[in-house]
Design a protein around this motif. Structure first.
Motif, PDB file in Angstrom:
ATOM      1  N   GLY A 122     -22.941 -21.680   2.013  1.00  0.00           N
ATOM      2  CA  GLY A 122     -23.955 -22.246   1.180  1.00  0.00           C
ATOM      3  C   GLY A 122     -25.373 -21.430   1.894  1.00  0.00           C
ATOM      4  N   GLU A 123     -25.308 -21.046   2.949  1.00  0.00           N
ATOM      5  CA  GLU A 123     -26.388 -20.297   3.879  1.00  0.00           C
ATOM      6  C   GLU A 123     -26.394 -19.090   3.269  1.00  0.00           C
ATOM      7  OE1 GLU A 123     -27.501 -22.396   6.699  1.00  0.00           O
ATOM      8  OE2 GLU A 123     -25.818 -23.778   6.108  1.00  0.00           O
ATOM      9  N   THR A 124     -25.447 -18.267   3.101  1.00  0.00           N
ATOM     10  CA  THR A 124     -25.531 -16.975   2.666  1.00  0.00           C
ATOM     11  C   THR A 124     -25.878 -16.590   1.324  1.00  0.00           C
ATOM     12  OG1 THR A 124     -23.362 -16.714   2.194  1.00  0.00           O
ATOM     13  CG2 THR A 124     -23.958 -16.144   4.320  1.00  0.00           C
ATOM     14  N   THR A 125     -25.334 -17.809   0.348  1.00  0.00           N
ATOM     15  CA  THR A 125     -25.361 -17.598  -1.263  1.00  0.00           C
ATOM     16  C   THR A 125     -25.595 -18.895  -1.836  1.00  0.00           C
ATOM     17  OG1 THR A 125     -23.347 -15.866  -0.707  1.00  0.00           O
ATOM     18  CG2 THR A 125     -24.120 -16.621  -3.051  1.00  0.00           C
ATOM     19  N   PRO A 126     -26.569 -19.083  -2.693  1.00  0.00           N
ATOM     20  CA  PRO A 126     -26.789 -20.212  -3.152  1.00  0.00           C
ATOM     21  C   PRO A 126     -25.244 -20.713  -4.011  1.00  0.00           C
ATOM     22  CG  PRO A 126     -28.484 -18.855  -4.262  1.00  0.00           C
ATOM     23  CD  PRO A 126     -27.473 -18.128  -3.082  1.00  0.00           C
ATOM     24  N   ILE A 127     -24.800 -21.905  -3.561  1.00  0.00           N
ATOM     25  CA  ILE A 127     -23.801 -22.614  -4.309  1.00  0.00           C
ATOM     26  C   ILE A 127     -24.164 -23.710  -5.135  1.00  0.00           C
ATOM     27  CG2 ILE A 127     -21.265 -23.798  -3.884  1.00  0.00           C
ATOM     28  CD1 ILE A 127     -21.289 -22.318  -1.124  1.00  0.00           C
ATOM     29  N   VAL A 128     -23.503 -23.474  -6.556  1.00  0.00           N
ATOM     30  CA  VAL A 128     -23.675 -24.645  -7.587  1.00  0.00           C
ATOM     31  C   VAL A 128     -22.408 -25.285  -7.684  1.00  0.00           C
ATOM     32  CG1 VAL A 128     -24.313 -25.088  -9.801  1.00  0.00           C
ATOM     33  CG2 VAL A 128     -25.928 -23.648  -8.538  1.00  0.00           C
ATOM     34  N   GLU A 129     -22.345 -26.472  -7.505  1.00  0.00           N
ATOM     35  CA  GLU A 129     -20.888 -27.209  -7.636  1.00  0.00           C
ATOM     36  C   GLU A 129     -20.984 -27.567  -9.214  1.00  0.00           C
ATOM     37  OE1 GLU A 129     -19.758 -30.326  -5.203  1.00  0.00           O
ATOM     38  OE2 GLU A 129     -19.597 -29.030  -3.348  1.00  0.00           O
ATOM     39  N   VAL A 130     -20.046 -27.176  -9.826  1.00  0.00           N
ATOM     40  CA  VAL A 130     -19.702 -27.565 -11.271  1.00  0.00           C
ATOM     41  C   VAL A 130     -18.740 -28.677 -11.307  1.00  0.00           C
ATOM     42  CG1 VAL A 130     -19.099 -26.733 -13.390  1.00  0.00           C
ATOM     43  CG2 VAL A 130     -20.112 -25.228 -12.047  1.00  0.00           C
ATOM     44  N   TRP A 131     -18.942 -29.612 -11.521  1.00  0.00           N
ATOM     45  CA  TRP A 131     -18.129 -30.997 -11.267  1.00  0.00           C
ATOM     46  C   TRP A 131     -17.433 -31.054 -12.778  1.00  0.00           C
ATOM     47  CZ3 TRP A 131     -21.442 -35.202  -8.719  1.00  0.00           C
ATOM     48  CH2 TRP A 131     -21.523 -34.903  -7.524  1.00  0.00           C
ATOM     49  N   ASN A 132     -16.209 -30.334 -12.911  1.00  0.00           N
ATOM     50  CA  ASN A 132     -15.583 -30.193 -14.273  1.00  0.00           C
ATOM     51  C   ASN A 132     -14.864 -31.423 -14.462  1.00  0.00           C
ATOM     52  OD1 ASN A 132     -15.028 -28.675 -16.694  1.00  0.00           O
ATOM     53  ND2 ASN A 132     -13.218 -27.724 -15.778  1.00  0.00           N
ATOM     54  N   LYS A 133     -14.219 -31.395 -15.982  1.00  0.00           N
ATOM     55  CA  LYS A 133     -13.376 -32.313 -16.456  1.00  0.00           C
ATOM     56  C   LYS A 133     -13.813 -33.923 -16.253  1.00  0.00           C
ATOM     57  CE  LYS A 133      -9.317 -29.548 -15.118  1.00  0.00           C
ATOM     58  NZ  LYS A 133      -7.963 -29.465 -14.604  1.00  0.00           N
ATOM     59  N   ILE A 134     -15.216 -34.004 -16.624  1.00  0.00           N
ATOM     60  CA  ILE A 134     -15.695 -35.201 -16.840  1.00  0.00           C
ATOM     61  C   ILE A 134     -15.319 -35.986 -17.859  1.00  0.00           C
ATOM     62  CG2 ILE A 134     -17.774 -35.020 -15.481  1.00  0.00           C
ATOM     63  CD1 ILE A 134     -19.486 -34.469 -17.967  1.00  0.00           C
ATOM     64  N   ASP A 135     -14.817 -35.445 -18.928  1.00  0.00           N
ATOM     65  CA  ASP A 135     -14.094 -35.918 -20.074  1.00  0.00           C
ATOM     66  C   ASP A 135     -12.864 -36.685 -19.656  1.00  0.00           C
ATOM     67  OD1 ASP A 135     -11.690 -33.757 -21.106  1.00  0.00           O
ATOM     68  OD2 ASP A 135     -13.109 -33.163 -19.868  1.00  0.00           O
ATOM     69  N   LEU A 136     -12.285 -36.536 -18.594  1.00  0.00           N
ATOM     70  CA  LEU A 136     -11.092 -37.240 -18.340  1.00  0.00           C
ATOM     71  C   LEU A 136     -11.526 -38.337 -17.173  1.00  0.00           C
ATOM     72  CD1 LEU A 136      -8.790 -34.475 -17.141  1.00  0.00           C
ATOM     73  CD2 LEU A 136      -8.718 -35.607 -19.118  1.00  0.00           C
ATOM     74  N   LEU A 137     -12.709 -38.525 -17.073  1.00  0.00           N
ATOM     75  CA  LEU A 137     -13.181 -39.823 -16.095  1.00  0.00           C
ATOM     76  C   LEU A 137     -13.237 -40.979 -16.880  1.00  0.00           C
ATOM     77  CD1 LEU A 137     -15.833 -38.010 -14.055  1.00  0.00           C
ATOM     78  CD2 LEU A 137     -13.738 -38.742 -13.354  1.00  0.00           C
ATOM     79  N   GLY A 138     -12.492 -42.269 -16.595  1.00  0.00           N
ATOM     80  CA  GLY A 138     -12.810 -43.411 -17.378  1.00  0.00           C
ATOM     81  C   GLY A 138     -14.203 -43.944 -17.503  1.00  0.00           C
ATOM     82  N   ASP A 139     -14.749 -44.248 -16.277  1.00  0.00           N
ATOM     83  CA  ASP A 139     -16.237 -44.690 -16.193  1.00  0.00           C
ATOM     84  C   ASP A 139     -17.022 -43.588 -15.646  1.00  0.00           C
ATOM     85  OD1 ASP A 139     -18.702 -45.641 -16.046  1.00  0.00           O
ATOM     86  OD2 ASP A 139     -17.954 -47.862 -15.099  1.00  0.00           O
ATOM     87  N   GLN A 140     -17.348 -42.580 -16.507  1.00  0.00           N
ATOM     88  CA  GLN A 140     -18.062 -41.550 -16.140  1.00  0.00           C
ATOM     89  C   GLN A 140     -19.299 -41.607 -14.907  1.00  0.00           C
ATOM     90  OE1 GLN A 140     -19.846 -38.532 -18.656  1.00  0.00           O
ATOM     91  NE2 GLN A 140     -17.787 -38.268 -19.613  1.00  0.00           N
ATOM     92  N   GLY A 141     -20.066 -42.721 -15.436  1.00  0.00           N
ATOM     93  CA  GLY A 141     -21.294 -43.089 -14.568  1.00  0.00           C
ATOM     94  C   GLY A 141     -20.911 -43.467 -13.342  1.00  0.00           C
ATOM     95  N   GLN A 142     -19.836 -44.481 -13.124  1.00  0.00           N
ATOM     96  CA  GLN A 142     -19.500 -44.809 -11.741  1.00  0.00           C
ATOM     97  C   GLN A 142     -19.000 -43.842 -11.045  1.00  0.00           C
ATOM     98  OE1 GLN A 142     -16.822 -48.095 -12.224  1.00  0.00           O
ATOM     99  NE2 GLN A 142     -16.579 -48.192  -9.871  1.00  0.00           N
ATOM    100  N   ALA A 143     -18.016 -43.127 -11.891  1.00  0.00           N
ATOM    101  CA  ALA A 143     -17.190 -42.104 -10.960  1.00  0.00           C
ATOM    102  C   ALA A 143     -18.250 -40.742 -10.372  1.00  0.00           C
ATOM    103  CB  ALA A 143     -16.263 -41.344 -12.001  1.00  0.00           C
ATOM    104  N   LEU A 144     -19.295 -40.347 -11.318  1.00  0.00           N
ATOM    105  CA  LEU A 144     -20.096 -39.582 -11.044  1.00  0.00           C
ATOM    106  C   LEU A 144     -21.083 -40.093  -9.680  1.00  0.00           C
ATOM    107  CD1 LEU A 144     -20.864 -37.780 -14.163  1.00  0.00           C
ATOM    108  CD2 LEU A 144     -19.583 -36.960 -12.343  1.00  0.00           C
ATOM    109  N   ALA A 145     -21.406 -41.698  -9.848  1.00  0.00           N
ATOM    110  CA  ALA A 145     -22.381 -41.854  -8.743  1.00  0.00           C
ATOM    111  C   ALA A 145     -21.728 -41.813  -7.504  1.00  0.00           C
ATOM    112  CB  ALA A 145     -22.775 -43.528  -9.144  1.00  0.00           C
ATOM    113  N   SER A 146     -20.388 -42.002  -7.441  1.00  0.00           N
ATOM    114  CA  SER A 146     -19.734 -42.162  -6.199  1.00  0.00           C
ATOM    115  C   SER A 146     -19.134 -40.753  -5.585  1.00  0.00           C
ATOM    116  CB  SER A 146     -18.576 -42.794  -6.155  1.00  0.00           C
ATOM    117  OG  SER A 146     -17.509 -42.612  -7.069  1.00  0.00           O
ATOM    118  N   ALA A 147     -19.395 -39.448  -6.678  1.00  0.00           N
ATOM    119  CA  ALA A 147     -19.136 -38.011  -6.482  1.00  0.00           C
ATOM    120  C   ALA A 147     -20.106 -37.411  -5.344  1.00  0.00           C
ATOM    121  CB  ALA A 147     -18.751 -37.402  -7.439  1.00  0.00           C
TER     122      ALA A 147
END
Ligand SMILES: Nc1nc2c(ncn2[C@@H]2O[C@H](COP(=O)(O)OP(=O)(O)OP(=O)(O)O)[C@@H](O)[C@H]2O)c(=O)[nH]1
Ligand SMILES: [Mg+2]
Length: 455
Positions: free
Chosen positions: A333-358
């Protein structure tokens, strides 16, 4: 395929997959040692599931899969004596063709296990190499896999395993049922010769790629590289973003070769997007080294998109593994900007909750939840890429006299010319956008002629 097979009379296509599809599928037993005190961040369940996935990636017929608690690794056999005996019985009763052990076995451990169980034994590295061998399609991929293969094989005396030997015929350099023991010494010399030859050829491939990259760099098209754990959804996302039909499947190591396509971001900016080989825990060093040429897309990228399967319970540990491999490649992350892509959110039961804890792993520029399958979040991801690129590049106003024709040429080839004023007697005014990689050269070249900067 190409000339290099005839060139030296070697077999075509690098290491041959040993599985003959006409024959019956190979019956394998999987052993997942759970070593006491092991600091792995992956749960043993995740490791076992992944190991099964690896075996299935080359269509082995998994007859049993077991976790064995290992209190202390035995130098001779890795596993305990009683365990080896139980496995030997199992090999007989289940008529197994092959045992796979999810551990780094020393050559001695491998040999002893083979002797005591009466069957071929492969460790994790060997299995991964075998998958790569089967998957390699381009000349470069084949060269890289064969090189990694040979480096691994060099230190091992591979015992002939007659059944497989018969299945695969002669002449492969794969080690599943490799050469007979009598041949080993002369083989070893040949292996070393071949390694030198392959390294030489890979060097040439690297040069060609470097030239292609240089052309892109000159055209000032930024490179965005997709990286991530195997099966995270890189190719699916790549296909969604480019409309390309890259092979994407629920299969570990579906992708081996880098594919690059140009895409246009929402505000018209063009970038080269590259899809790459997936990473996995304990990826063999030789393999990472051998794949350096392919992965130069990653080391050279302007932005790295780290794709994570956020619906996988093991995804945090996977994320750390990916950062480890990147580090081996000299990227962070120091040498190159890293953007994280949190994929497969369609598989999360409670999206809001799961993403809040990610949470992101390591240092990241940003994170974006998406689904490559439904398309959710993908448009925002493109905007985020554009914004991240924009944050890095700056817009300058410069004045160039007519006499400095080469500077005008430089601007057109290395920067993005946003506008050009009507020429006057003194020359022309330009508004240009300059990426960080060209900034130093730009500042030197146009020193004293820069009339304004915007970020
Ligand atoms: N439900 C769901 N499945 C997805 C999503 N993205 C990918 N997949 C599935 O995940 C599996 C792996 O996808 P790939 O795109 O092949 O993954 P990859 O990261 O390219 O994998 P390798 O090339 O093996 O490293 C496929 O079965 C995809 O259909 C998503 O957003 N949601
Ligand atoms: Mg893929």
């Amino acid at each position: 395929m190409d000339d290099f097979d005839e060139e030296d009379g070697h077999h075509a296509g690098g290491p041959k997959p040993y599985i003959d599809r006409q024959e019956q599928p190979t019956r394998v037993g999987l052993i997942c040692p759970d070593v006491r005190g092991n600091l792995s961040s992956h749960s043993i369940e995740a490791r076992q599931a992944e190991f099964e996935g690896l075996a299935e990636a080359i269509h082995l017929d998994v007859i049993f899969s077991e976790v064995l608690r290992v209190r202390e690794v035995r130098p001779a056999t890795y596993l305990g004596g009683g365990q080896v005996q139980t496995i030997a019985d199992r090999v007989k009763s289940d008529k197994l063709d092959l045992l796979l052990v999810d551990a780094p076995l020393t050559p001695i451990q491998q040999r002893n296990l083979e002797r005591e169980t009466g069957t071929k034994v492969l460790d994790r590295t060997a299995l991964i190499l075998e998958i790569f061998g089967e998957r390699a399609a381009t000349r470069e991929g084949v060269l890289q896999v064969e090189l990694a293969h040979l480096n691994y094989q060099k230190g091992r005396l591979v015992r002939s395993w007659t059944h497989l030997e018969r299945q695969r015929g002669s002449g492969g350099t794969g080690f599943m049922g490799g050469p007979g023991e009598t041949q080993i010494e002369s083989d070893r010399r040949q292996i070393t010769d071949r390694i030198v030859l392959l390294e030489d050829r890979l060097d040439k491939v690297k040069k060609t790629r470097a030239q292609q990259r240089a052309q892109r760099t000159r055209a000032a098209i930024p490179v965005v590289a997709l990286v991530g754990y195997t099966n995270a959804g890189k190719s699916s996302l790549f296909n969604r973003l480019t409309g390309a039909g890259v092979f994407a499947e629920d299969l570990l190591f579906a992708t081996l070769d880098t594919t690059v396509r140009k895409i246009t971001l929402p505000h018209g900016r063009e970038v080269m997007l590259s899809d790459t080989v997936g990473f996995v825990a304990d990826l063999p060093h030789d393999l990472v080294a051998a794949f350096r040429a392919t992965l130069e897309e990653v080391t050279d990228a302007d932005i790295i998109l780290h794709v994570r399967d956020i619906a996988n319970p093991d995804n945090l540990a996977q994320g750390h593994d990916v950062l480890k491999v990147l580090e081996e490649l000299g990227v962070s992350g120091e040498t190159t900007p890293i953007v994280e892509v949190w994929n497969k959110i369609d598989l999360l039961g409670d999206q809001g909750q799961a993403l809040a804890s990610a949470s992101p792993v390591g240092r990241v520029a940003a994170a974006m939840p998406v689904s490559a399958v439904t398309g959710q979040g993908v448009e925002d991801l493109l905007l985020l890429i554009e914004k991240t690129l924009g944050e890095q590049s700056r817009t300058y106003q410069v004045h160039v006299p007519h006499s400095a024709g080469s500077d005008i040429g430089w601007l057109h080839s290395h920067a993005e010319v946003i506008s050009r004023d009507e020429p006057t007697e003194q020359g022309s005014g330009f508004v240009v956008r300059v990426d960080p990689r060209h900034k130093t050269e730009f500042l030197e070249r146009f020193n004293g002629r820069i009339e304004g900067v915007e970020s």
